[in-house]
Design a protein around this motif. Structure first.
Motif, short mmCIF file in Angstrom:
data_model
loop_
_atom_site.label_atom_id
_atom_site.label_comp_id
_atom_site.label_asym_id
_atom_site.label_seq_id
_atom_site.Cartn_x
_atom_site.Cartn_y
_atom_site.Cartn_z
N UNK A 117 4.78 -3.29 7.99
CA UNK A 117 4.76 -4.66 7.45
C UNK A 117 3.48 -5.15 6.94
N UNK A 118 2.33 -4.94 8.13
CA UNK A 118 1.02 -5.31 7.63
C UNK A 118 0.26 -4.47 6.60
N UNK A 119 0.85 -3.09 6.66
CA UNK A 119 0.13 -2.28 5.45
C UNK A 119 0.84 -2.92 3.93
N UNK A 120 2.06 -2.99 4.14
CA UNK A 120 2.69 -3.59 2.84
C UNK A 120 1.82 -4.95 2.46
N UNK A 121 1.70 -5.72 3.30
CA UNK A 121 0.97 -6.90 2.93
C UNK A 121 -0.35 -6.76 2.32
N UNK A 122 -1.10 -5.90 3.15
CA UNK A 122 -2.76 -5.50 2.60
C UNK A 122 -2.55 -5.01 1.24
N UNK A 123 -1.47 -3.94 0.94
CA UNK A 123 -1.47 -3.38 -0.22
C UNK A 123 -1.02 -4.40 -1.49
N UNK A 124 0.06 -5.24 -1.04
CA UNK A 124 0.43 -6.35 -2.00
C UNK A 124 -0.86 -7.24 -2.40
N UNK A 125 -1.76 -7.61 -1.55
CA UNK A 125 -2.78 -8.38 -1.66
C UNK A 125 -3.76 -7.84 -2.77
N UNK A 126 -3.42 -6.59 -3.01
CA UNK A 126 -4.51 -5.97 -4.24
C UNK A 126 -3.30 -5.70 -5.44
N UNK A 127 -2.16 -6.01 -5.27
CA UNK A 127 -1.14 -5.78 -6.46
C UNK A 127 -0.78 -4.64 -6.24
N UNK A 128 -0.48 -3.94 -5.06
CA UNK A 128 -0.05 -2.52 -5.01
C UNK A 128 0.95 -2.33 -3.92
N UNK A 129 1.64 -3.34 -3.63
CA UNK A 129 2.78 -3.51 -2.57
C UNK A 129 3.94 -2.45 -2.67
N UNK A 130 4.53 -2.40 -1.55
CA UNK A 130 5.69 -1.46 -1.45
C UNK A 130 6.82 -1.68 -2.42
N UNK A 131 6.75 -2.80 -2.98
CA UNK A 131 7.73 -3.26 -4.19
C UNK A 131 7.20 -2.89 -5.59
N UNK A 132 5.84 -2.39 -5.62
CA UNK A 132 5.46 -2.13 -6.89
C UNK A 132 6.40 -1.17 -7.75
N UNK A 133 6.53 -1.28 -8.96
CA UNK A 133 7.25 -0.18 -9.71
C UNK A 133 6.57 0.98 -9.92
N UNK A 134 5.28 0.85 -9.65
CA UNK A 134 4.38 2.18 -10.07
C UNK A 134 4.65 3.23 -8.64
N UNK A 135 5.39 2.64 -7.75
CA UNK A 135 5.34 3.47 -6.57
C UNK A 135 6.57 4.51 -6.68
N UNK A 136 6.06 5.93 -6.74
CA UNK A 136 7.05 6.97 -7.01
C UNK A 136 7.78 7.36 -5.78
N UNK A 137 7.22 7.49 -4.47
CA UNK A 137 7.79 7.94 -3.26
C UNK A 137 6.72 7.70 -2.02
N UNK A 138 7.15 7.88 -1.20
CA UNK A 138 6.31 7.94 0.36
C UNK A 138 6.40 9.06 0.89
N UNK A 139 5.25 9.73 1.26
CA UNK A 139 5.09 11.21 1.79
C UNK A 139 4.71 11.02 3.17
N UNK A 140 5.20 11.77 4.14
CA UNK A 140 5.17 11.46 5.65
C UNK A 140 4.52 12.99 6.08
N UNK A 141 3.40 12.66 6.81
CA UNK A 141 2.92 13.92 7.69
C UNK A 141 4.03 14.00 8.76
N UNK A 142 4.62 15.22 9.01
CA UNK A 142 5.37 15.63 10.05
C UNK A 142 4.85 16.62 10.64
N UNK A 143 4.61 16.55 12.15
CA UNK A 143 3.77 17.76 12.66
C UNK A 143 4.54 18.94 12.95
N UNK A 144 5.80 18.93 13.49
CA UNK A 144 6.64 20.29 13.60
C UNK A 144 7.92 20.05 12.90
#
Length: 402
Positions: free
Chosen positions: A69-96
């Motif tokens: 949520x803190x990450x989302x707020x920081x991104x939103x501050x720059x107009x790049x929040x998780x609700x941005x229509x420009x966001x296509x996907x979230x990629x997650x690093x998974x070790x195993x």
């Protein structure tokens, strides 16, 4: 126009690293780190890539949900929040990803279940990765979430490289085999090395040396991994910052039977109190080099042991590949420690390996050759970019489904 932004999340046990990229040109829009999650001294550091401006906040962040949520707020501050229509996907690093996942995968309940089943072979990493995934899915349940696995690049290893010489029924029952790690880095660097040589990846044989606090080597034939130094866990292989690397298994029995140590104590010893740290009390190669320059014999011995193991793997993978077109150094030590690169190939001129002292001493941000002109085998420094690799794989997969 279709959305082109990809958010890359790397969730650790007490941290979240993130980068937001625009895949139209692979540019970074924002980067950041949340650390010490669950403590009163938590911190989030956020950087706007275009300007280099950095914001930092300190204070308690209770859990990964609060961190994202803190990450989302920081991104939103720059107009790049998780609700941005420009966001296509979230990629997650998974070790195993075990043997089940050999490529990036859109996450659903079945994928989550399989990642959870692999916790016994990645107890420090997969639980944290799962927490980050589930939190992100709760925040954006409508958005494609993609898992990119550290082990995936190594699933092309032939059985003779992947199998341990133990009872096959026991090995299969407990999923004991060599999986390898740092796969996104090895994939990216082997491909960029081919590009540096002006050749197609399928035409090039490369030994990749990912040397950071964790360290691994891989033999890549025509763009496919055929061997790698890490095994069932990231403990096998090269000497690392705090990990022992290769070890006679009987050492464990001896420490338990004669030394009176518990399995947990031995686990801690081999993963956190061994490697360079165990040998000389430092796991930072810069500090070790400083001590060597001052005549410190223990630091010199630690360095020599580190290089000796590295040379053994270079020679072994040269034999596995038969023909080597390039050796690529990457990650924190590989990219920045010129003495390590020089020492690693010293005496291997008969294999066509050498570094040019002047080229090796030059620091730079991009891929570069450090071998003499006309060398039979190219020696290169290729900065890794695991976040870009995760974003590229994520966007390619989402694009296929659109």
């Amino acid at each position: 126009m279709s959305p082109t932004h990809v958010l890359v999340l790397n969730s650790g046990s007490s941290s979240v690293k993130y980068q937001l990229l625009d895949m139209r040109d692979s540019s970074r829009l924002a980067t950041g780190l949340v650390e010490r999650i669950g403590e009163q001294t938590s911190r989030i550091k956020h950087t706007v890539a275009a300007t280099g401006d950095t914001r930092e906040q300190n204070g308690p962040i209770a859990d990964h949900q609060a961190a994202l949520k803190a990450v989302a707020e920081e991104l939103a501050w720059d107009g790049l929040g998780l609700d941005s229509p420009e966001l296509a996907a979230i990629g997650h690093r998974v070790v195993h990803g075990g043997m089940f996942f050999s490529e990036p995968t859109v996450i659903d309940d079945a994928v989550l279940t399989e990642i959870e089943r692999l916790i016994p072979v990645a107890p420090l990493h997969n639980p944290a990765n799962l927490t980050g995934i589930r939190t992100a899915m709760a925040l954006r349940p409508d958005l494609p979430q993609v898992a990119v696995f550290d082990t995936a690049f190594h699933t092309t290893m032939p059985e003779q490289a992947a199998r341990y010489a133990i009872d096959t029924k026991i090995a299969d029952r407990h999923r004991i085999r060599r999986y390898g790690f740092h796969g996104t880095s090895h994939a990216y660097v082997s491909r960029e090395t081919a590009r540096l040589l002006g050749r197609a990846p399928e035409d090039v044989n490369v030994i990749v040396l990912h040397l950071g606090n964790g360290a691994s080597a891989s033999a890549v034939r025509g763009g496919r991994c055929v061997d790698t130094s890490m095994g069932l866990t990231p403990l096998e292989g090269l000497v690392m910052g705090t990990r022992s690397g290769d070890l006679d298994p009987a050492v464990i029995f001896h420490l338990e039977r004669v030394g009176g140590m518990s399995m947990d104590e031995i686990d801690t010893l081999l993963n956190k109190r061994s490697g360079l740290f165990g040998l000389c009390g430092d796991n930072d190669m810069r500090e070790i080099q400083r001590r060597i320059d001052e005549g410190d014999a223990q630091a010199r011995l630690a360095f020599d042991i580190y290089i000796h193991r590295l040379k053994k793997y270079i020679g072994a993978y040269y034999a596995v590949l038969g023909r080597v077109d390039a050796i690529a150094f990457t990650a924190g030590v590989g990219e920045n420690a010129a003495p390590v690169r020089e020492a690693a190939v010293a005496g291997l001129e008969g294999l066509g390996l050498a570094v040019d002292g002047d080229l090796n001493a030059v620091r730079g941000d991009g891929p570069r050759l450090i071998s003499p002109a006309g060398a039979r085998v190219a020696v290169a420094v290729v900065p890794t970019d695991e976040e870009l690799e995760i974003a590229t794989q994520t966007y390619a997969l989402v694009g296929k489904g659109s």
